[in-house]
Write a protein that holds these residues in place. Structure first.
Motif, mmCIF file in Angstrom:
data_model
loop_
_atom_site.group_PDB
_atom_site.id
_atom_site.type_symbol
_atom_site.label_atom_id
_atom_site.label_comp_id
_atom_site.label_asym_id
_atom_site.label_seq_id
_atom_site.Cartn_x
_atom_site.Cartn_y
_atom_site.Cartn_z
ATOM 1 N N UNK A 1 0.866 -1.176 0.000
ATOM 2 C CA UNK A 1 0.000 0.000 0.000
ATOM 3 C C UNK A 1 0.899 1.220 0.000
ATOM 4 N N UNK A 2 0.673 2.117 -0.944
ATOM 5 C CA UNK A 2 1.386 3.383 -1.011
ATOM 6 C C UNK A 2 0.411 4.464 -0.571
ATOM 7 N N UNK A 3 0.799 5.215 0.451
ATOM 8 C CA UNK A 3 -0.114 6.231 1.003
ATOM 9 C C UNK A 3 0.640 7.535 1.219
ATOM 10 N N UNK A 4 -0.106 8.631 1.209
ATOM 11 C CA UNK A 4 0.481 9.944 1.496
ATOM 12 C C UNK A 4 -0.144 10.498 2.771
ATOM 13 N N UNK A 5 0.657 11.216 3.516
ATOM 14 C CA UNK A 5 0.185 11.788 4.779
ATOM 15 C C UNK A 5 -0.702 12.992 4.504
ATOM 16 N N UNK A 6 -1.773 13.104 5.283
ATOM 17 C CA UNK A 6 -2.628 14.293 5.269
ATOM 18 C C UNK A 6 -2.331 15.075 6.532
ATOM 19 N N UNK A 7 -1.998 16.338 6.340
ATOM 20 C CA UNK A 7 -1.660 17.181 7.489
ATOM 21 C C UNK A 7 -2.501 18.455 7.477
ATOM 22 N N UNK B 1 -3.363 22.317 9.074
ATOM 23 C CA UNK B 1 -2.489 23.471 9.248
ATOM 24 C C UNK B 1 -1.562 23.372 10.453
ATOM 25 N N UNK B 2 -1.951 22.606 11.464
ATOM 26 C CA UNK B 2 -1.100 22.498 12.651
ATOM 27 C C UNK B 2 0.089 21.555 12.445
ATOM 28 N N UNK B 3 0.159 20.884 11.287
ATOM 29 C CA UNK B 3 1.305 20.072 10.940
ATOM 30 C C UNK B 3 1.264 18.624 11.405
ATOM 31 N N UNK B 4 0.307 18.278 12.260
ATOM 32 C CA UNK B 4 0.238 16.887 12.733
ATOM 33 C C UNK B 4 -0.263 15.990 11.598
ATOM 34 N N UNK B 5 0.041 14.723 11.681
ATOM 35 C CA UNK B 5 -0.447 13.768 10.688
ATOM 36 C C UNK B 5 -1.839 13.327 11.125
ATOM 37 N N UNK B 6 -2.842 13.676 10.321
ATOM 38 C CA UNK B 6 -4.232 13.389 10.666
ATOM 39 C C UNK B 6 -4.705 12.066 10.069
ATOM 40 N N UNK B 7 -4.165 11.712 8.913
ATOM 41 C CA UNK B 7 -4.584 10.484 8.233
ATOM 42 C C UNK B 7 -3.595 10.214 7.115
ATOM 43 N N UNK B 8 -3.760 9.075 6.498
ATOM 44 C CA UNK B 8 -3.013 8.722 5.304
ATOM 45 C C UNK B 8 -4.019 8.374 4.227
ATOM 46 N N UNK B 9 -3.817 8.892 3.020
ATOM 47 C CA UNK B 9 -4.673 8.596 1.877
ATOM 48 C C UNK B 9 -3.960 7.602 0.982
ATOM 49 N N UNK C 1 3.839 6.835 10.265
ATOM 50 C CA UNK C 1 4.292 8.122 10.798
ATOM 51 C C UNK C 1 5.815 8.174 10.847
ATOM 52 N N UNK C 2 6.444 7.072 11.222
ATOM 53 C CA UNK C 2 7.901 7.010 11.272
ATOM 54 C C UNK C 2 8.504 7.224 9.887
ATOM 55 N N UNK C 3 7.899 6.639 8.868
ATOM 56 C CA UNK C 3 8.377 6.829 7.494
ATOM 57 C C UNK C 3 8.324 8.303 7.113
ATOM 58 N N UNK C 4 7.217 8.966 7.429
ATOM 59 C CA UNK C 4 7.069 10.382 7.087
ATOM 60 C C UNK C 4 8.097 11.226 7.844
ATOM 61 N N UNK C 5 8.281 10.936 9.112
ATOM 62 C CA UNK C 5 9.180 11.734 9.951
ATOM 63 C C UNK C 5 10.644 11.518 9.576
ATOM 64 N N UNK C 6 11.024 10.262 9.326
ATOM 65 C CA UNK C 6 12.431 9.955 9.047
ATOM 66 C C UNK C 6 12.796 10.014 7.572
ATOM 67 N N UNK C 7 11.789 9.864 6.701
ATOM 68 C CA UNK C 7 12.063 9.828 5.265
ATOM 69 C C UNK C 7 12.622 8.496 4.805
ATOM 70 N N UNK C 8 12.632 7.502 5.686
ATOM 71 C CA UNK C 8 13.148 6.170 5.345
ATOM 72 C C UNK C 8 11.979 5.248 4.999
#
Length: 72
Positions: free
Chosen positions: A5-11, A13-21, A62-69
């Motif tokens: 599954x390939x997903x993108x983070x939805x953020x 305005x406050x910058x938190x990760x609210x969901x993944x699409x 979330x770890x993938x988004x934060x670390x870029x790994x």
């Protein structure tokens, strides 16, 4: 091959990760979600895989988004 599954983070305005699409999904992931591929595309990862928090999937994404790994 494994479910993919390939997903993108939805953020908001406050910058938190609210969901993944879901951007893309392979055929092996569809039975896990009990949905067809087209029904999964652009849908919420949490809605498609409601037990994803139990599996640690949310934290891993979330770890993938934060670390870029990538996660394998």
């Amino acid at each position: 091959s494994d479910p993919l599954v390939l997903a993108r983070a939805e953020r908001p305005d406050d910058g938190r990760i609210a969901d993944f699409r879901i951007v893309d999904v392979n055929a092996r992931a569809c039975p896990i979600a009990d949905r067809e591929r087209d029904a999964l595309l652009n849908g919420s990862l949490l809605e498609a895989f409601p037990r994803s928090r139990d599996w640690g999937l949310w934290e891993q994404c979330c770890t993938v988004v934060i670390t870029g790994q990538p996660l394998e």
